[in-house]
Design an enzyme around this catalytic site. Structure first.
Site, PDB file in Angstrom:
ATOM      1  N   ILE A  30     -25.845  -7.762  88.136  1.00 36.26           N
ATOM      2  CA  ILE A  30     -25.493  -9.102  87.645  1.00 36.26           C
ATOM      3  C   ILE A  30     -24.853  -9.031  86.269  1.00 36.26           C
ATOM      4  O   ILE A  30     -23.867  -9.716  85.988  1.00 36.26           O
ATOM      5  CB  ILE A  30     -26.743 -10.006  87.620  1.00 36.26           C
ATOM      6  CG1 ILE A  30     -27.272 -10.244  89.033  1.00 36.26           C
ATOM      7  CG2 ILE A  30     -26.420 -11.346  86.955  1.00 36.26           C
ATOM      8  CD1 ILE A  30     -28.591 -10.988  89.071  1.00 36.26           C
ATOM      9  N   ASN A 107     -29.564 -10.501  79.806  1.00 32.14           N
ATOM     10  CA  ASN A 107     -29.640 -10.085  81.203  1.00 32.14           C
ATOM     11  C   ASN A 107     -30.500  -8.849  81.419  1.00 32.14           C
ATOM     12  O   ASN A 107     -31.066  -8.672  82.496  1.00 32.14           O
ATOM     13  CB  ASN A 107     -28.226  -9.814  81.726  1.00 32.14           C
ATOM     14  CG  ASN A 107     -28.239  -9.197  83.102  1.00 32.14           C
ATOM     15  OD1 ASN A 107     -28.476  -9.872  84.103  1.00 32.14           O
ATOM     16  ND2 ASN A 107     -28.012  -7.882  83.173  1.00 32.14           N
ATOM     17  N   SER A 156     -33.722 -15.546  84.194  1.00 29.22           N
ATOM     18  CA  SER A 156     -35.086 -15.606  84.693  1.00 29.22           C
ATOM     19  C   SER A 156     -35.115 -15.088  86.136  1.00 29.22           C
ATOM     20  O   SER A 156     -34.302 -14.246  86.520  1.00 29.22           O
ATOM     21  CB  SER A 156     -35.609 -17.040  84.597  1.00 29.22           C
ATOM     22  OG  SER A 156     -36.944 -17.108  85.051  1.00 29.22           O
ATOM     23  N   SER A 157     -36.025 -15.605  86.934  1.00 30.24           N
ATOM     24  CA  SER A 157     -36.147 -15.178  88.328  1.00 30.24           C
ATOM     25  C   SER A 157     -37.046 -16.166  89.063  1.00 30.24           C
ATOM     26  O   SER A 157     -37.959 -16.762  88.459  1.00 30.24           O
ATOM     27  CB  SER A 157     -36.765 -13.778  88.401  1.00 30.24           C
ATOM     28  OG  SER A 157     -37.149 -13.457  89.732  1.00 30.24           O
ATOM     29  N   TYR A 170     -43.912  -8.812  85.545  1.00 28.75           N
ATOM     30  CA  TYR A 170     -42.545  -9.312  85.739  1.00 28.75           C
ATOM     31  C   TYR A 170     -42.534 -10.833  85.830  1.00 28.75           C
ATOM     32  O   TYR A 170     -41.761 -11.505  85.142  1.00 28.75           O
ATOM     33  CB  TYR A 170     -41.957  -8.693  87.007  1.00 28.75           C
ATOM     34  CG  TYR A 170     -40.520  -9.086  87.264  1.00 28.75           C
ATOM     35  CD1 TYR A 170     -39.489  -8.582  86.477  1.00 28.75           C
ATOM     36  CD2 TYR A 170     -40.191  -9.953  88.306  1.00 28.75           C
ATOM     37  CE1 TYR A 170     -38.165  -8.936  86.716  1.00 28.75           C
ATOM     38  CE2 TYR A 170     -38.878 -10.308  88.551  1.00 28.75           C
ATOM     39  CZ  TYR A 170     -37.867  -9.803  87.749  1.00 28.75           C
ATOM     40  OH  TYR A 170     -36.561 -10.156  87.988  1.00 28.75           O
ATOM     41  N   LYS A 174     -40.878 -13.491  83.074  1.00 26.00           N
ATOM     42  CA  LYS A 174     -39.806 -14.402  83.467  1.00 26.00           C
ATOM     43  C   LYS A 174     -40.218 -15.855  83.230  1.00 26.00           C
ATOM     44  O   LYS A 174     -39.401 -16.684  82.800  1.00 26.00           O
ATOM     45  CB  LYS A 174     -39.416 -14.171  84.930  1.00 26.00           C
ATOM     46  CG  LYS A 174     -38.751 -12.829  85.173  1.00 26.00           C
ATOM     47  CD  LYS A 174     -37.484 -12.658  84.339  1.00 26.00           C
ATOM     48  CE  LYS A 174     -36.766 -11.359  84.617  1.00 26.00           C
ATOM     49  NZ  LYS A 174     -35.535 -11.200  83.832  1.00 26.00           N
ATOM     50  N   THR A 206     -28.662  -5.778  94.383  1.00 29.92           N
ATOM     51  CA  THR A 206     -28.356  -4.831  93.314  1.00 29.92           C
ATOM     52  C   THR A 206     -29.251  -3.615  93.480  1.00 29.92           C
ATOM     53  O   THR A 206     -30.208  -3.616  94.271  1.00 29.92           O
ATOM     54  CB  THR A 206     -28.615  -5.449  91.933  1.00 29.92           C
ATOM     55  OG1 THR A 206     -30.020  -5.753  91.818  1.00 29.92           O
ATOM     56  CG2 THR A 206     -27.803  -6.719  91.724  1.00 29.92           C
TER      57      THR A 206
END
Length: 268
Positions: A30, A107, A156-157, A170, A174, A206
């Site tokens: 990304i 990022n 974020s996610s 994680y 986020k 990815t």
């Protein structure tokens, strides 16, 4: 990642001409897509990679930006180290036409998987330093140089809200970014005349995604299958245009927001 996100025969408007951007973690995935598209739209871009493993990919990103006629600087920097973050700021100022930084895209991230029973302090610090500490201190260092009308974007996610196993750190980091977004929108908005927003992708095709633990991929599969937009993992090209909007003048009235880039993914 497709190196060209817009067909080569389509003229891209230089709506970011003269702007200067830092994109952390921009050698692949990304981040690379964002950096290249910023360059296509006229921005000068600092391309960041951490290890020698990413050097060759980062050089290709740099060349893609330069081929668009934009300036680019390549910086090897460990974003967990304040001295390296200062290198990113210095590189941005060296290619900025007016000594300011217009766009920060946070990022860089670590998405390693770990069950709580196997958690170590080292694992916690590795993820939290990259995912949370780095954006805080890079923004801190960049504050004196932020341009009027600047843009800060945090990646974020959907993991911040899904409760998927193995994502203790994680998911928490986020979610922390989404909180930072709202705090900074208030704290920095009028003082620095900037907007601050989060982009929240779902799984994206990815290296980081496909290198995930097979058990985590299996846990995600029912959620992917139920994604409203399409039953698939997202592409880099699904996310980059959303980031471009948030970098543009058209997004001037959007701040403190978490913008979904997940195809409408929800927890099943």
């Amino acid at each position: 990642m497709a190196a060209t996100l817009v067909p080569a025969d389509v003229k891209v408007l230089g709506n970011l001409a003269g702007k200067t951007a830092i994109v952390t973690g921009s050698s692949r995935g990304i981040g690379a897509g964002i950096a290249i598209e910023l360059g296509r739209r006229g921005a000068n871009v600092v391309v960041n990679y951490t290890s020698q493993r990413g050097a060759d990919a980062a050089v290709k990103v740099l060349k893609s930006i330069q081929d668009c006629g934009s300036k680019a600087a390549l910086v090897q920097a460990d974003v967990t180290k304040l001295s390296d973050l200062q290198k990113l700021v210095g590189a941005a100022l060296s290619i900025s036409p007016n000594g300011t930084i217009d766009i920060l895209v946070h990022n860089a991230g670590n998405g390693d998987d770990c069950y709580l029973a196997d958690m170590t302090e080292e694992f916690y610090e590795k993820q939290s330093d990259i995912n949370l500490k780095a954006p805080i201190f890079l923004t801190h260092l960049a504050l004196p140089y932020l341009a009027q009308g600047g843009r800060i974007i945090l990646m974020s996610s959907v993991s911040a809200r899904l409760g998927v196993p193995q994502q203790t750190v994680y998911a928490a980091t986020k979610a922390g970014l989404e909180s930072l977004c709202k705090v900074w929108a208030t704290e920095l908005g009028r003082k620095y005349s900037v907007t601050v927003n989060c982009v929240s992708p779902g799984p994206i095709s990815t290296d980081m995604w496909w290198d995930s633990d097979p058990a985590l991929l299996a846990d995600f599969q029912p959620i992917i299958d139920a994604t409203p937009a399409a039953a698939r993992v997202g592409d880099v090209g699904d996310v980059v245009p959303i980031v471009m909007f948030l970098c543009s003048e058209e997004s001037r009235w959007v701040t403190g927001s978490v913008v979904s880039a997940s195809g409408g993914m929800t927890f099943i």
